[in-house]
Scaffold this motif. Sequence first.
Motif, PDB file in Angstrom:
ATOM      1  N   GLU A  51       6.562   1.197 -18.420  1.00  0.00           N
ATOM      2  CA  GLU A  51       5.580   0.605 -19.557  1.00  0.00           C
ATOM      3  C   GLU A  51       4.890  -0.348 -18.946  1.00  0.00           C
ATOM      4  O   GLU A  51       5.125  -0.902 -17.755  1.00  0.00           O
ATOM      5  CB  GLU A  51       6.446   0.082 -20.657  1.00  0.00           C
ATOM      6  N   PRO A  52       3.789  -0.641 -19.610  1.00  0.00           N
ATOM      7  CA  PRO A  52       2.814  -1.797 -19.143  1.00  0.00           C
ATOM      8  C   PRO A  52       3.654  -3.085 -18.490  1.00  0.00           C
ATOM      9  O   PRO A  52       4.595  -3.513 -19.336  1.00  0.00           O
ATOM     10  CB  PRO A  52       1.897  -2.137 -20.254  1.00  0.00           C
ATOM     11  N   GLY A  53       3.259  -3.527 -17.562  1.00  0.00           N
ATOM     12  CA  GLY A  53       4.008  -4.777 -16.846  1.00  0.00           C
ATOM     13  C   GLY A  53       5.161  -4.416 -16.057  1.00  0.00           C
ATOM     14  O   GLY A  53       5.393  -5.200 -15.434  1.00  0.00           O
ATOM     15  N   LYS A  54       5.552  -3.050 -16.195  1.00  0.00           N
ATOM     16  CA  LYS A  54       6.720  -2.887 -15.530  1.00  0.00           C
ATOM     17  C   LYS A  54       6.535  -2.180 -14.224  1.00  0.00           C
ATOM     18  O   LYS A  54       6.270  -2.843 -13.089  1.00  0.00           O
ATOM     19  CB  LYS A  54       7.740  -2.134 -16.122  1.00  0.00           C
ATOM     20  N   VAL A  55       6.880  -0.992 -14.039  1.00  0.00           N
ATOM     21  CA  VAL A  55       6.554  -0.089 -12.783  1.00  0.00           C
ATOM     22  C   VAL A  55       5.364   1.115 -13.115  1.00  0.00           C
ATOM     23  O   VAL A  55       5.835   1.748 -14.209  1.00  0.00           O
ATOM     24  CB  VAL A  55       8.156   0.443 -12.350  1.00  0.00           C
ATOM     25  N   ARG A  56       4.702   1.435 -12.214  1.00  0.00           N
ATOM     26  CA  ARG A  56       3.666   2.378 -12.184  1.00  0.00           C
ATOM     27  C   ARG A  56       3.824   3.149 -10.868  1.00  0.00           C
ATOM     28  O   ARG A  56       3.828   2.699  -9.817  1.00  0.00           O
ATOM     29  CB  ARG A  56       2.285   1.582 -12.453  1.00  0.00           C
ATOM     30  N   ILE A  57       4.171   4.446 -11.012  1.00  0.00           N
ATOM     31  CA  ILE A  57       4.006   5.372 -10.048  1.00  0.00           C
ATOM     32  C   ILE A  57       2.831   6.247  -9.871  1.00  0.00           C
ATOM     33  O   ILE A  57       2.439   6.728 -10.833  1.00  0.00           O
ATOM     34  CB  ILE A  57       5.400   6.510 -10.259  1.00  0.00           C
ATOM     35  N   ASN A  58       2.008   6.044  -8.869  1.00  0.00           N
ATOM     36  CA  ASN A  58       0.682   6.674  -8.727  1.00  0.00           C
ATOM     37  C   ASN A  58       0.645   7.613  -7.465  1.00  0.00           C
ATOM     38  O   ASN A  58       1.574   7.349  -6.620  1.00  0.00           O
ATOM     39  CB  ASN A  58      -0.489   5.647  -8.668  1.00  0.00           C
ATOM     40  N   GLN A  59      -0.337   8.355  -7.396  1.00  0.00           N
ATOM     41  CA  GLN A  59      -0.551   9.387  -6.537  1.00  0.00           C
ATOM     42  C   GLN A  59      -1.922   8.590  -5.794  1.00  0.00           C
ATOM     43  O   GLN A  59      -2.616   8.014  -6.407  1.00  0.00           O
ATOM     44  CB  GLN A  59      -0.924  10.686  -6.763  1.00  0.00           C
ATOM     45  N   ALA A  60      -1.881   8.832  -4.138  1.00  0.00           N
ATOM     46  CA  ALA A  60      -3.051   8.346  -3.432  1.00  0.00           C
ATOM     47  C   ALA A  60      -3.160   9.117  -2.949  1.00  0.00           C
ATOM     48  O   ALA A  60      -2.605  10.183  -2.254  1.00  0.00           O
ATOM     49  CB  ALA A  60      -2.571   6.891  -2.842  1.00  0.00           C
ATOM     50  N   GLY A  61      -4.385   8.973  -2.187  1.00  0.00           N
ATOM     51  CA  GLY A  61      -5.138   9.791  -1.167  1.00  0.00           C
ATOM     52  C   GLY A  61      -4.530   9.292   0.443  1.00  0.00           C
ATOM     53  O   GLY A  61      -3.514   8.638   0.216  1.00  0.00           O
ATOM     54  N   CYS A  62      -5.235   9.617   1.698  1.00  0.00           N
ATOM     55  CA  CYS A  62      -4.696   9.049   2.579  1.00  0.00           C
ATOM     56  C   CYS A  62      -4.520   7.750   2.718  1.00  0.00           C
ATOM     57  O   CYS A  62      -5.518   6.932   2.400  1.00  0.00           O
ATOM     58  CB  CYS A  62      -5.481   9.588   3.851  1.00  0.00           C
ATOM     59  N   LEU A  63      -3.365   7.286   3.110  1.00  0.00           N
ATOM     60  CA  LEU A  63      -3.231   5.873   3.532  1.00  0.00           C
ATOM     61  C   LEU A  63      -3.278   5.497   4.812  1.00  0.00           C
ATOM     62  O   LEU A  63      -2.914   4.349   5.234  1.00  0.00           O
ATOM     63  CB  LEU A  63      -1.839   5.388   2.864  1.00  0.00           C
ATOM     64  N   GLU A  64      -3.535   6.262   5.696  1.00  0.00           N
ATOM     65  CA  GLU A  64      -3.873   6.298   6.884  1.00  0.00           C
ATOM     66  C   GLU A  64      -2.674   5.558   7.977  1.00  0.00           C
ATOM     67  O   GLU A  64      -2.593   5.008   8.884  1.00  0.00           O
ATOM     68  CB  GLU A  64      -4.908   5.069   7.263  1.00  0.00           C
ATOM     69  N   ARG A  65      -1.406   6.143   7.535  1.00  0.00           N
ATOM     70  CA  ARG A  65      -0.203   5.900   8.354  1.00  0.00           C
ATOM     71  C   ARG A  65       0.308   7.383   8.373  1.00  0.00           C
ATOM     72  O   ARG A  65       1.516   7.482   8.432  1.00  0.00           O
ATOM     73  CB  ARG A  65       0.655   4.959   7.635  1.00  0.00           C
ATOM     74  N   CYS A  66      -0.525   8.352   8.863  1.00  0.00           N
ATOM     75  CA  CYS A  66      -0.020   9.601   9.016  1.00  0.00           C
ATOM     76  C   CYS A  66       1.099   9.756   9.661  1.00  0.00           C
ATOM     77  O   CYS A  66       2.216  10.621   9.490  1.00  0.00           O
ATOM     78  CB  CYS A  66      -1.070  10.619   9.285  1.00  0.00           C
ATOM     79  N   GLU A  67       1.234   9.331  11.005  1.00  0.00           N
ATOM     80  CA  GLU A  67       2.143   9.625  11.864  1.00  0.00           C
ATOM     81  C   GLU A  67       3.602   8.909  11.495  1.00  0.00           C
ATOM     82  O   GLU A  67       4.608   9.244  12.168  1.00  0.00           O
ATOM     83  CB  GLU A  67       1.930   9.080  13.445  1.00  0.00           C
ATOM     84  N   GLU A  68       3.689   8.017  10.530  1.00  0.00           N
ATOM     85  CA  GLU A  68       4.653   7.490  10.176  1.00  0.00           C
ATOM     86  C   GLU A  68       5.377   7.925   8.784  1.00  0.00           C
ATOM     87  O   GLU A  68       6.388   7.520   8.267  1.00  0.00           O
ATOM     88  CB  GLU A  68       4.494   6.022   9.926  1.00  0.00           C
ATOM     89  N   GLY A  69       4.897   9.008   8.319  1.00  0.00           N
ATOM     90  CA  GLY A  69       5.100   9.596   6.973  1.00  0.00           C
ATOM     91  C   GLY A  69       5.866  10.492   6.984  1.00  0.00           C
ATOM     92  O   GLY A  69       6.695  10.953   7.902  1.00  0.00           O
ATOM     93  N   PRO A  70       6.249  10.868   5.741  1.00  0.00           N
ATOM     94  CA  PRO A  70       5.478  10.575   4.405  1.00  0.00           C
ATOM     95  C   PRO A  70       5.812   9.249   4.023  1.00  0.00           C
ATOM     96  O   PRO A  70       6.617   8.591   4.368  1.00  0.00           O
ATOM     97  CB  PRO A  70       6.113  11.411   3.459  1.00  0.00           C
ATOM     98  N   VAL A  71       4.602   8.412   3.570  1.00  0.00           N
ATOM     99  CA  VAL A  71       4.699   7.021   3.148  1.00  0.00           C
ATOM    100  C   VAL A  71       4.477   6.866   1.772  1.00  0.00           C
ATOM    101  O   VAL A  71       3.878   7.426   0.962  1.00  0.00           O
ATOM    102  CB  VAL A  71       3.728   6.403   4.069  1.00  0.00           C
ATOM    103  N   ILE A  72       5.045   5.588   1.360  1.00  0.00           N
ATOM    104  CA  ILE A  72       4.574   4.974   0.172  1.00  0.00           C
ATOM    105  C   ILE A  72       4.445   3.546   0.499  1.00  0.00           C
ATOM    106  O   ILE A  72       4.931   3.114   1.343  1.00  0.00           O
ATOM    107  CB  ILE A  72       5.711   5.123  -1.016  1.00  0.00           C
ATOM    108  N   VAL A  73       3.640   2.912  -0.277  1.00  0.00           N
ATOM    109  CA  VAL A  73       3.568   1.358  -0.562  1.00  0.00           C
ATOM    110  C   VAL A  73       3.708   1.048  -1.773  1.00  0.00           C
ATOM    111  O   VAL A  73       3.317   1.612  -2.891  1.00  0.00           O
ATOM    112  CB  VAL A  73       1.989   1.186   0.406  1.00  0.00           C
ATOM    113  N   ILE A  74       4.355  -0.305  -1.778  1.00  0.00           N
ATOM    114  CA  ILE A  74       4.757  -0.795  -3.209  1.00  0.00           C
ATOM    115  C   ILE A  74       4.014  -2.294  -3.345  1.00  0.00           C
ATOM    116  O   ILE A  74       4.371  -3.220  -2.402  1.00  0.00           O
ATOM    117  CB  ILE A  74       6.252  -0.969  -3.384  1.00  0.00           C
ATOM    118  N   TYR A  75       3.009  -2.237  -4.284  1.00  0.00           N
ATOM    119  CA  TYR A  75       2.462  -3.431  -4.484  1.00  0.00           C
ATOM    120  C   TYR A  75       3.314  -4.178  -5.813  1.00  0.00           C
ATOM    121  O   TYR A  75       3.592  -3.571  -6.608  1.00  0.00           O
ATOM    122  CB  TYR A  75       1.036  -3.257  -4.555  1.00  0.00           C
TER     123      TYR A  75
END
Length: 108
Positions: A51-75
């Motif tokens: 819900e708003p203000g809590k957790v949002r799970i999104n898809q992203a295009g290339c995050l430029e860390r291909c050789e370390e992947g698959p990757v996610i980043v949490i902000y």
Amino acid sequence: MSDTKPYYEHHVFFCMNERDGENCRQSCGKSGAEIAQKHAKKRIKKLGLNEPGKVRINQAGCLERCEEGPVIVIYPQGTWYTYVDTSDIDDIIDTHILGGQIVERLKI
């Protein structure tokens, strides 16, 4: 400088980039990213955190860390993780999102 609070407590981006061709770099999309992202989204919803203000799970295009992947980043923390399967995703959710601790074994 603003002291405003981020809109989401945790905003999680899954790299979904998929490269074509024989000699191309590794890509997260070909390493189980779609299954992992859908699993995370379903689990966060089951926990009542989608819900708003809590957790949002999104898809992203290339995050430029291909050789370390698959990757996610949490902000807003800016923490980068790799994973192998959905049990790693559960560990990230349980330890980082719910517990507030870094999953050192998956951090990149």
